[in-house]
Design an enzyme around this catalytic site. Structure first.
Site, PDB file in Angstrom:
ATOM      1  N   ASP A 125       0.793  -1.229   0.000  1.00  0.00           N
ATOM      2  CA  ASP A 125       0.000   0.000   0.000  1.00  0.00           C
ATOM      3  C   ASP A 125       0.825   1.279   0.000  1.00  0.00           C
ATOM      4  OD1 ASP A 125       1.060  -0.131   2.539  1.00  0.00           O
ATOM      5  OD2 ASP A 125      -0.839   0.093   3.604  1.00  0.00           O
ATOM      6  N   HIS A 126       2.087   1.215   0.439  1.00  0.00           N
ATOM      7  CA  HIS A 126       2.879   2.433   0.619  1.00  0.00           C
ATOM      8  C   HIS A 126       3.612   2.882  -0.650  1.00  0.00           C
ATOM      9  CE1 HIS A 126       2.055   2.405   4.840  1.00  0.00           C
ATOM     10  NE2 HIS A 126       3.019   3.250   5.139  1.00  0.00           N
ATOM     11  N   ASP A 190       3.716  -0.545  11.538  1.00  0.00           N
ATOM     12  CA  ASP A 190       3.263   0.775  11.119  1.00  0.00           C
ATOM     13  C   ASP A 190       2.660   1.442  12.350  1.00  0.00           C
ATOM     14  OD1 ASP A 190       2.453   2.339   8.316  1.00  0.00           O
ATOM     15  OD2 ASP A 190       1.118   2.784   9.998  1.00  0.00           O
ATOM     16  N   ARG A 473      -2.004  12.636  10.123  1.00  0.00           N
ATOM     17  CA  ARG A 473      -0.713  13.225  10.473  1.00  0.00           C
ATOM     18  C   ARG A 473      -0.415  14.354   9.504  1.00  0.00           C
ATOM     19  NH1 ARG A 473       3.136   8.592  12.223  1.00  0.00           N
ATOM     20  NH2 ARG A 473       1.886   8.819  14.109  1.00  0.00           N
ATOM     21  N   SER A 690       5.924   8.055  12.937  1.00  0.00           N
ATOM     22  CA  SER A 690       5.783   6.713  12.378  1.00  0.00           C
ATOM     23  C   SER A 690       6.709   5.711  13.053  1.00  0.00           C
ATOM     24  CB  SER A 690       6.084   6.740  10.875  1.00  0.00           C
ATOM     25  OG  SER A 690       5.193   7.581  10.191  1.00  0.00           O
ATOM     26  N   ARG A 692       9.069   3.841  12.378  1.00  0.00           N
ATOM     27  CA  ARG A 692      10.019   3.679  11.270  1.00  0.00           C
ATOM     28  C   ARG A 692      11.358   3.213  11.829  1.00  0.00           C
ATOM     29  NH1 ARG A 692       9.507   8.695   8.021  1.00  0.00           N
ATOM     30  NH2 ARG A 692       7.468   7.742   7.743  1.00  0.00           N
TER      31      ARG A 692
END
Length: 810
Positions: A125-126, A190, A473, A690, A692
């Site tokens: 999806d990203h 995520d 965000r 995020s 990350r």
């Protein structure tokens, strides 16, 4: 209807979606998605025997404690549990999106295990960039990201992971539609994984190394969170939505108010909310730093499970609820209670540049004018993982229908992102998509798109401008790469109504708009259906995986030796080889000023894009048009802290190793080339945003050994520990300004931390300036017993690999 995709695409996506047929979803095989309620209830009985008699538990505690591996070990003895004890947990499931899954899988591969210990899924999806529309954007992204998708699909086949193809939708929406279940404990790579809390579970955003814990059946460790109770009374009226509730709460709590806490909602106002509305609230709990959010099991959750083909899960949840599992004990105490009367709630708009700057709609015009912010709307965007349910889209369509009847069209670009193929197909079948397109909307691919910076926006670059989104965000440059774009977060209903005005001073509740007929027009409050009246339709089933696939061990992992986007991960070296007790002396690379999110540490946005050629980073040229390197640590590390502010001078992307100023990544490279370890001094809430893990991997790759902070965001602090970086907190926050670049820092107390003899949590740092003057600074660690082993081994993965080899499973 959207145009057909060209037939020359990968086998990952079918040449055409095909026509959606109006039929209810069939009942799924729910074997792998039904929580193990008998085991959880048995563990909870054991927990009751360990805890003092008549202990009242919150819902969050029940779910966490029911997943303990050893209740006696985690909860036994005297003393406080919340905020103090480390819980060793057994998660039920793992979900990964395509950007973070790359590094998670590369790390999992280093453990050399044949399959995953728990059900897992990958969601593409990203990496789909929004540009012109769904079909062309999807085709372009599949072609440009082929090697990444091939890698992910090959790993999924090898290890038995469900693989959701590009175009299937956003990870959080798909999880809610397919995997979420009351009482479940899930990890997701995520930060908005908590979205699944809308179904009464605990869904926690983590880094890839944490996901590897679950995938390898290693105890996953979490410091027992505090529990904030939010009591909901009253009823939402008119334009007020669940999104407004969380926007309002973000204003109360700020981006740090939920750190180290689970937000648990209760009270009479909860049961009236739709399941997808609760998911919106849980999704944005990440914006206040909460570990996750959850809600007691309700009839609306039951209806949603049945509507999405999971009646067996609903039946099992009904039985578990009857035994007291899926709600808090009566009289359970919270660490803090916030009461919100939904009847008094009005629409809110949050921003710019931070999701906790909350302004009621009635005050928004005054707020804009007081701050000299732009009042002309330049774009309106709805959808994303936060607000793309059928209920959201049907309410938005009711607004569009009113405007269309009055002869109005959107005055600004109006972009719609469906959350999943299920939603897209259903809103297309029911005419909602056609209504939106008829007033000027462009429907994008079922993917994250502009919400995470995957938006190829040509207009307004370098200009002050304001956009409205229903996203979660809104940090600077997050959506379009433009530091001057001001993103105000609002409900999809408010965003849509504002699009017909183009003026941010417009209040849809009270103001009128001119029409072609000359009659002034005012919107009536939106209305819609929580679930589609004729049931969901699945759309293109070729996007979805077969449930519970069997691992195929002989599958070859698809990584080309010449790839610039993927590389096999090499283990980090330990700092304690040869019996060393303390970390080596480290040079302070820089002092980072102010807000430093994971976006600052490891930029997303255009770093996820793949159309542009690699461009070298220089001080004068800090580009946002680089290849996607999420699976290539050497290359992605070139963006490390490139938008951070150096507190000594206030410059962005500037550091000094003693030989002169250079970019921050290049200065790190110089230290790495010299074999010299270094450390950072950072400000409050370092690493917010995020989940990350690259923000921890990249500094470690360049030789960072320690980060000294005024405070850390939860996920990022854990990610640092996982990669073998020691995170320390200033005892006295004013010491932040004492340590400067080029100072030498030596630890004292780490040796005792490693051998278990450290009394308390204090570590002493001896700081020596270039002049030779030295002084001491006190810091505290938050390392658990297992986390100390990660530090000793050089990383959590090294430790997991050692354990697997000792057990003979690798």
């Amino acid at each position: 209807m959207l145009p057909r995709r060209p037939r020359s695409l990968l086998p990952l996506a079918r040449a055409a979606r095909g026509l959606a047929t109006p039929s209810s979803l069939p009942v799924k095989d729910c074997t792998s998605i039904t929580p193990p309620y008998p085991r959880l209830l048995k563990t909870l009985e054991d927990v009751r025997r360990v805890l003092p008699s008549r202990t009242k538990l919150t819902l969050a505690e029940k779910i966490l404690y029911a997943h303990l591996r050893n209740p006696e070990e985690s909860l036994g003895g005297e003393g406080k549990i919340r905020g103090e004890r480390y819980l060793k947990l057994r998660p039920d499931r793992v979900a990964m999106q395509d950007a973070s899954a790359q590094m998670a899988l590369l790390q999992f591969m280093t453990c050399r295990l044949p399959s995953c210990a728990v059900p897992a899924s990958i969601h593409c999806d990203h990496l789909i960039q929004a540009q012109t529309g769904a079909s062309s954007d999807l085709a372009r992204s599949i072609e440009s990201n082929k090697e990444v998708f091939d890698f992910l699909q090959s790993a999924a086949t090898k290890y038995g992971i469900e693989f959701w193809k590009p175009g299937s939708g956003i990870i959080h929406q798909i999880v809610l539609e397919n995997y979420a279940a009351p009482g479940l404990l899930m990890l997701g790579t995520d930060s908005h994984t908590p979205n699944a809390g809308g179904l009464g579970m605990l869904a926690i955003g983590v880094g890839g190394a944490d996901a590897v814990d679950a995938l390898t059946d290693t105890p996953w460790e979490l410091k027992a969170p505090l529990v904030t109770g939010v009591k909901l009374t009253g009823k939402l009226e008119g334009w007020a939505t669940p999104k407004d509730l969380i926007l309002h709460l973000a204003g109360k709590l700020t981006v740090r108010g939920g750190t180290g806490r689970i937000i648990e909602y209760f009270g009479p106002g909860v049961a009236a909310q739709s399941c997808t509305g609760l998911a919106t609230i849980a999704n944005m709990g990440a914006e206040v730093g909460a570990t996750t959010s959850t809600f007691p099991y309700s009839d609306n959750m039951r209806q949603y499970l049945r509507a999405t083909g999971r009646a067996p899960v609903a039946d099992a949840a009904d039985e578990a609820a009857g035994k007291g599992f899926l709600q808090a004990d009566e009289g359970a105490e919270y660490d803090e209670v916030i009461e919100i009367n939904l009847s008094e709630l009005e629409p809110h708009l949050n921003g710019p540049f931070t999701p906790d700057l909350a302004t009621p709609l009635s005050s928004f015009s005054s707020f804009l004018n007081t701050n000299n912010y732009p009042t002309t709307l330049s774009s309106a965007l709805i959808g994303s993982c936060t607000n793309s349910s059928y209920e959201d889209m049907s309410r938005v369509a009711s607004i569009a229908e009113q405007a269309k009847a009055a002869g109005l069209k959107s005055k600004v670009p109006f972009l719609v992102t469906p959350g999943s193929e299920l939603i897209r197909a259903t809103v297309e079948r029911d005419g909602l998509q056609g209504t939106l397109e008829s007033v000027g909307a462009t429907v994008l691919a079922n993917a994250c798109g502009p919400c995470i910076g995957q938006w190829k926006r040509e207009e307004k670059q370098g200009e002050d401008n304001a956009i409205l989104t229903s996203f979660n965000r809104n940090f600077k440059a997050r959506n379009d790469g433009n530091l001057k774009t001001m993103n105000f977060l609002a409900s999809p209903e408010i965003v849509t109504a504002m699009a017909f005005s183009g003026d941010l001073n417009f209040n849809p509740l009270t103001d009128t708009l001119p029409t072609p007929s000359g009659e002034p027009f005012r919107f009536s409050p939106p209305s819609g259906d929580r679930l589609p009246p004729t049931g969901y339709t699945p759309g293109d089933l070729s996007y979805a995986p077969s449930p519970s696939p069997t691992p195929v061990p002989e599958t070859e992992i698809a990584i080309a030796p010449t790839s610039t986007r993927l590389e096999i991960l090499e283990p980090f070296e330990s700092s304690f080889v040869g019996g060393k007790g303390e970390l080596p002396e480290m040079t302070c690379l820089m002092r980072v000023r102010g807000k430093c999110t994971t976006d600052h540490i490891s930029a997303a946005g255009a770093w996820l894009k793949s159309e542009a050629p690699h461009v070298e980073v220089t001080r004068e040229n800090t580009p946002l048009t680089l290849h996607q390197y999420k699976g290539h640590l050497s290359n992605i590390s070139e963006n490390t802290l490139m938008t951070a502010v150096n507190d000594e001078g206030g410059q962005i992307n500037v550091a000094n190793d003693g030989s002169g100023e250079d970019t921050i990544p290049r200065t790190m490279q110089k230290y790495k080339q010299k074999g010299e370890r270094w450390m950072l001094v950072v400000d409050d809430n370092y690493g917010e945003g995020s989940a990350r893990e690259h923000a921890a991997l990249q500094p470690r790759f360049y030789g960072c050994g320690m980060i000294l902070a005024r405070s850390f965001a939860r996920i990022h602090e854990t990610n640092l520990k996982k990669q073998g970086i020691l995170p320390l907190w200033f005892v006295d926050k004013s010491d932040y300004s004492r340590i400067s670049a080029l100072d030498k820092v030596q630890t004292s107390g780490v040796e005792q931390l490693l051998d278990g003899t450290l009394d308390g949590d204090l570590i002493t740092l001896k700081v020596t300036r270039p002049s030779g003057e030295s002084y001491e600074v006190k810091a505290r660690h938050t390392m658990s017993k297992d986390q100390v082993e990660w530090l000793r081994a050089g990383s959590a993965l090294n430790w997991i690999g050692e354990k697997a080899r000792e057990a003979g499973s690798a």
